[in-house]
Design a protein around this motif. Structure first.
Motif, PDB file in Angstrom:
ATOM      1  N   LEU A 161       0.823  -1.218   0.000  1.00  0.00           N
ATOM      2  CA  LEU A 161       0.000   0.000   0.000  1.00  0.00           C
ATOM      3  C   LEU A 161       0.851   1.260   0.000  1.00  0.00           C
ATOM      4  O   LEU A 161       0.414   2.310  -0.469  1.00  0.00           O
ATOM      5  CB  LEU A 161      -0.902   0.024   1.245  1.00  0.00           C
ATOM      6  CG  LEU A 161      -2.162  -0.819   1.177  1.00  0.00           C
ATOM      7  CD1 LEU A 161      -3.013  -0.549   2.406  1.00  0.00           C
ATOM      8  CD2 LEU A 161      -2.952  -0.547  -0.090  1.00  0.00           C
ATOM      9  N   ASP A 162       2.076   1.167   0.525  1.00  0.00           N
ATOM     10  CA  ASP A 162       2.928   2.358   0.477  1.00  0.00           C
ATOM     11  C   ASP A 162       3.811   2.346  -0.772  1.00  0.00           C
ATOM     12  O   ASP A 162       4.848   3.022  -0.816  1.00  0.00           O
ATOM     13  CB  ASP A 162       3.739   2.532   1.772  1.00  0.00           C
ATOM     14  CG  ASP A 162       4.625   1.330   2.041  1.00  0.00           C
ATOM     15  OD1 ASP A 162       4.572   0.355   1.250  1.00  0.00           O
ATOM     16  OD2 ASP A 162       5.387   1.362   3.019  1.00  0.00           O
ATOM     17  N   LEU A 163       3.403   1.584  -1.779  1.00  0.00           N
ATOM     18  CA  LEU A 163       4.035   1.594  -3.093  1.00  0.00           C
ATOM     19  C   LEU A 163       5.481   1.092  -3.075  1.00  0.00           C
ATOM     20  O   LEU A 163       6.307   1.502  -3.871  1.00  0.00           O
ATOM     21  CB  LEU A 163       3.977   2.989  -3.743  1.00  0.00           C
ATOM     22  CG  LEU A 163       2.620   3.550  -4.195  1.00  0.00           C
ATOM     23  CD1 LEU A 163       1.951   2.623  -5.182  1.00  0.00           C
ATOM     24  CD2 LEU A 163       1.705   3.921  -3.082  1.00  0.00           C
ATOM     25  N   ARG A 164       5.756   0.215  -2.126  1.00  0.00           N
ATOM     26  CA  ARG A 164       7.072  -0.432  -2.073  1.00  0.00           C
ATOM     27  C   ARG A 164       6.871  -1.901  -2.408  1.00  0.00           C
ATOM     28  O   ARG A 164       5.748  -2.371  -2.526  1.00  0.00           O
ATOM     29  CB  ARG A 164       7.683  -0.317  -0.662  1.00  0.00           C
ATOM     30  CG  ARG A 164       7.768   1.093  -0.136  1.00  0.00           C
ATOM     31  CD  ARG A 164       8.938   1.868  -0.764  1.00  0.00           C
ATOM     32  NE  ARG A 164       9.048   3.208  -0.234  1.00  0.00           N
ATOM     33  CZ  ARG A 164       8.472   4.299  -0.753  1.00  0.00           C
ATOM     34  NH1 ARG A 164       7.713   4.199  -1.820  1.00  0.00           N
ATOM     35  NH2 ARG A 164       8.643   5.491  -0.210  1.00  0.00           N
ATOM     36  N   GLU A 165       7.993  -2.632  -2.493  1.00  0.00           N
ATOM     37  CA  GLU A 165       7.898  -4.064  -2.733  1.00  0.00           C
ATOM     38  C   GLU A 165       7.170  -4.705  -1.557  1.00  0.00           C
ATOM     39  O   GLU A 165       7.491  -4.407  -0.404  1.00  0.00           O
ATOM     40  CB  GLU A 165       9.304  -4.632  -2.839  1.00  0.00           C
ATOM     41  CG  GLU A 165       9.388  -5.831  -3.724  1.00  0.00           C
ATOM     42  CD  GLU A 165      10.833  -6.092  -4.099  1.00  0.00           C
ATOM     43  OE1 GLU A 165      11.370  -7.087  -3.627  1.00  0.00           O
ATOM     44  OE2 GLU A 165      11.406  -5.270  -4.835  1.00  0.00           O
ATOM     45  N   SER A 166       6.203  -5.565  -1.842  1.00  0.00           N
ATOM     46  CA  SER A 166       5.409  -6.076  -0.719  1.00  0.00           C
ATOM     47  C   SER A 166       5.879  -7.455  -0.275  1.00  0.00           C
ATOM     48  O   SER A 166       6.542  -8.167  -1.013  1.00  0.00           O
ATOM     49  CB  SER A 166       3.937  -6.154  -1.120  1.00  0.00           C
ATOM     50  OG  SER A 166       3.687  -7.374  -1.763  1.00  0.00           O
ATOM     51  N   LYS A 167       5.489  -7.791   0.936  1.00  0.00           N
ATOM     52  CA  LYS A 167       5.670  -9.164   1.412  1.00  0.00           C
ATOM     53  C   LYS A 167       4.567 -10.011   0.786  1.00  0.00           C
ATOM     54  O   LYS A 167       3.521  -9.482   0.418  1.00  0.00           O
ATOM     55  CB  LYS A 167       5.502  -9.210   2.934  1.00  0.00           C
ATOM     56  CG  LYS A 167       6.538  -8.435   3.689  1.00  0.00           C
ATOM     57  CD  LYS A 167       6.483  -8.873   5.166  1.00  0.00           C
ATOM     58  CE  LYS A 167       7.018  -7.811   6.078  1.00  0.00           C
ATOM     59  NZ  LYS A 167       6.053  -6.769   6.454  1.00  0.00           N
ATOM     60  N   PRO A 168       4.777 -11.338   0.694  1.00  0.00           N
ATOM     61  CA  PRO A 168       3.716 -12.178   0.140  1.00  0.00           C
ATOM     62  C   PRO A 168       2.396 -11.938   0.886  1.00  0.00           C
ATOM     63  O   PRO A 168       2.385 -11.815   2.115  1.00  0.00           O
ATOM     64  CB  PRO A 168       4.229 -13.606   0.360  1.00  0.00           C
ATOM     65  CG  PRO A 168       5.713 -13.459   0.433  1.00  0.00           C
ATOM     66  CD  PRO A 168       5.979 -12.114   1.045  1.00  0.00           C
ATOM     67  N   GLY A 169       1.318 -11.831   0.143  1.00  0.00           N
ATOM     68  CA  GLY A 169      -0.002 -11.647   0.757  1.00  0.00           C
ATOM     69  C   GLY A 169      -0.352 -10.210   1.068  1.00  0.00           C
ATOM     70  O   GLY A 169      -1.431  -9.935   1.571  1.00  0.00           O
ATOM     71  N   GLU A 170       0.543  -9.270   0.754  1.00  0.00           N
ATOM     72  CA  GLU A 170       0.251  -7.868   1.077  1.00  0.00           C
ATOM     73  C   GLU A 170       0.184  -6.987  -0.160  1.00  0.00           C
ATOM     74  O   GLU A 170       0.492  -5.797  -0.103  1.00  0.00           O
ATOM     75  CB  GLU A 170       1.312  -7.333   2.035  1.00  0.00           C
ATOM     76  CG  GLU A 170       1.408  -8.171   3.279  1.00  0.00           C
ATOM     77  CD  GLU A 170       1.742  -7.371   4.506  1.00  0.00           C
ATOM     78  OE1 GLU A 170       2.549  -6.449   4.405  1.00  0.00           O
ATOM     79  OE2 GLU A 170       1.175  -7.699   5.567  1.00  0.00           O
ATOM     80  N   GLY A 171      -0.220  -7.584  -1.276  1.00  0.00           N
ATOM     81  CA  GLY A 171      -0.298  -6.832  -2.517  1.00  0.00           C
ATOM     82  C   GLY A 171      -1.470  -5.864  -2.553  1.00  0.00           C
ATOM     83  O   GLY A 171      -2.324  -5.855  -1.664  1.00  0.00           O
ATOM     84  N   SER A 172      -1.503  -5.063  -3.618  1.00  0.00           N
ATOM     85  CA  SER A 172      -2.485  -3.975  -3.715  1.00  0.00           C
ATOM     86  C   SER A 172      -3.456  -4.167  -4.862  1.00  0.00           C
ATOM     87  O   SER A 172      -3.163  -4.843  -5.849  1.00  0.00           O
ATOM     88  CB  SER A 172      -1.763  -2.647  -3.952  1.00  0.00           C
ATOM     89  OG  SER A 172      -0.896  -2.385  -2.898  1.00  0.00           O
TER      90      SER A 172
END
Ligand code: AMP
Ligand code: MG
Length: 333
Positions: A161-172
């Motif tokens: 959500l803060d437009l950085r690379e996400s951890k698995p399961g935390e996509g947007s």
């Protein structure tokens, strides 16, 4: 405000969420460092599986409506590719229990339509190179009326959500509806729209501060021209290199000011596909930005599966748009 109960909005959000989650599962299970450089099988499986899921949901919810999708099943139907088809069907079954390989092919082929006055357009995995590098990619679905994108949804499994690379399961998950703004939430929060927040492009106006967005893949753009453009503009920050329409997500969120798509000198005949720009462009426009061709004209999605006649795209937060087009003209001259 966004009407979260409007049927097409709900459909597009749910469909993209399911397809993007499945793509993320496939990336997690099939993409490994042991993959040889030209082994494209995981992205092939994910591309077909994601399009089959959305083709099936479209069939259930909007039978008879046009879908212009990137993939076609003909190769999958050949006896040599039976194993790949079985793999694809195995993944699609997680979303559509009991589906047969033949039905999977038919759902994929929901996407063979040519654009009409109203149509859906789908890129099941945009940014296939990013998918294979465990970097950014997106599932992109848009609804177009009279050549203008009305609704765009992007599922970005590797973007937080803060437009950085996400951890698995935390996509947007991003959605824009013309006249209703652009919004971002977590893929996992698709049923909780109250958690979505409205996007706004950056308010920066000083060219020195302009952050440029460009393709990660140098072969997809003209890097010499982008460097010359940067010098002409006087921008100080290095361009942000990123795969797929997630660049539009960054621009819409104020994490960049200018995004250029320029023809690669090695592929001057390349034609932009409508599914590569439709969802992302409305997300930028509804966040207050501008998306045009290099002459400053709005993109026309009524002319076929490609943006016919297009020679490049300039997207910006609006404040820099004329400056960017002029700087491009200066360096191309
Ligand atoms: P990006 O990650 O922004 O470069 O965009 C990815 C998209 O670029 C994919 O959907 C590809 O289909 C498309 N693409 C493939 N080859 C080219 C090319 N030579 N120039 C521009 N885009 C390309
Ligand atoms: Mg694409």
């Amino acid at each position: 405000m966004m009407d979260w109960n409007e049927p097409r909005n709900r459909f597009a959000l749910q469909a993209v969420r399911l397809a993007a989650d499945l793509a993320a599962d496939i990336q997690g299970e099939m993409v490994s460092e042991a993959l040889t450089k030209d082994d494209r099988s995981p992205v092939t499986v994910a591309d077909f599986a994601a399009q089959a899921v959305i083709g099936c949901l479209l069939d259930q919810n909007y039978p008879g409506e046009l879908l212009v999708g990137e993939e076609q099943s003909d190769v999958l139907r050949s006896p040599e590719e039976r194993h790949t088809l079985e793999q694809v069907a195995g993944f699609v079954k997680r979303v559509i229990p009991g589906v047969t390989p033949e039905e999977v092919c038919d759902f994929i082929d929901r996407g063979v339509d040519e654009p009409g006055r109203e149509y859906w357009t789908l890129d099941p995995i945009d940014g296939t190179k990013g998918f294979l590098r465990q970097a950014q990619y997106a599932t992109a679905l848009a609804y177009v009326e009279n050549g203008e994108v009305q609704l765009g949804v992007l599922g970005c499994p590797n973007l937080s959500l803060d437009l950085r690379e996400s951890k698995p399961g935390e996509g947007s998950l991003l959605i824009a509806r013309r006249g209703s703004g652009s919004w971002i939430g977590r893929l996992a929060d698709v049923d909780q729209p109250e958690r979505f927040t409205r996007l706004q492009v950056s308010t920066r106006t000083d060219p020195e501060d302009a952050r440029l967005l460009r393709s990660f893949e140098s072969a997809h753009t003209n890097t010499d021209l982008i460097d010359a453009f940067q010098r002409e503009l006087g921008g100080k920050a290095d361009p942000v290199r990123m795969d797929s329409q997630t660049k539009y997500a960054l621009l819409a969120s104020g994490e960049g000011e200018i995004y250029l798509r320029l023809l690669s000198p090695d592929r001057m005949d390349y034609k932009e596909k409508i599914w590569d720009q439709a969802a992302g462009s409305v997300i930028v426009e509804e966040a207050g930005g501008i998306v045009t061709d290099l002459d400053g004209k709005r993109l026309d999605f009524s002319r076929g599966r490609t943006l016919r006649g297009n020679r490049g795209i300039c997207a910006s937060n609006g404040k820099f748009h004329d400056l960017a087009l002029n700087a491009l003209r200066a360096v191309k001259a």
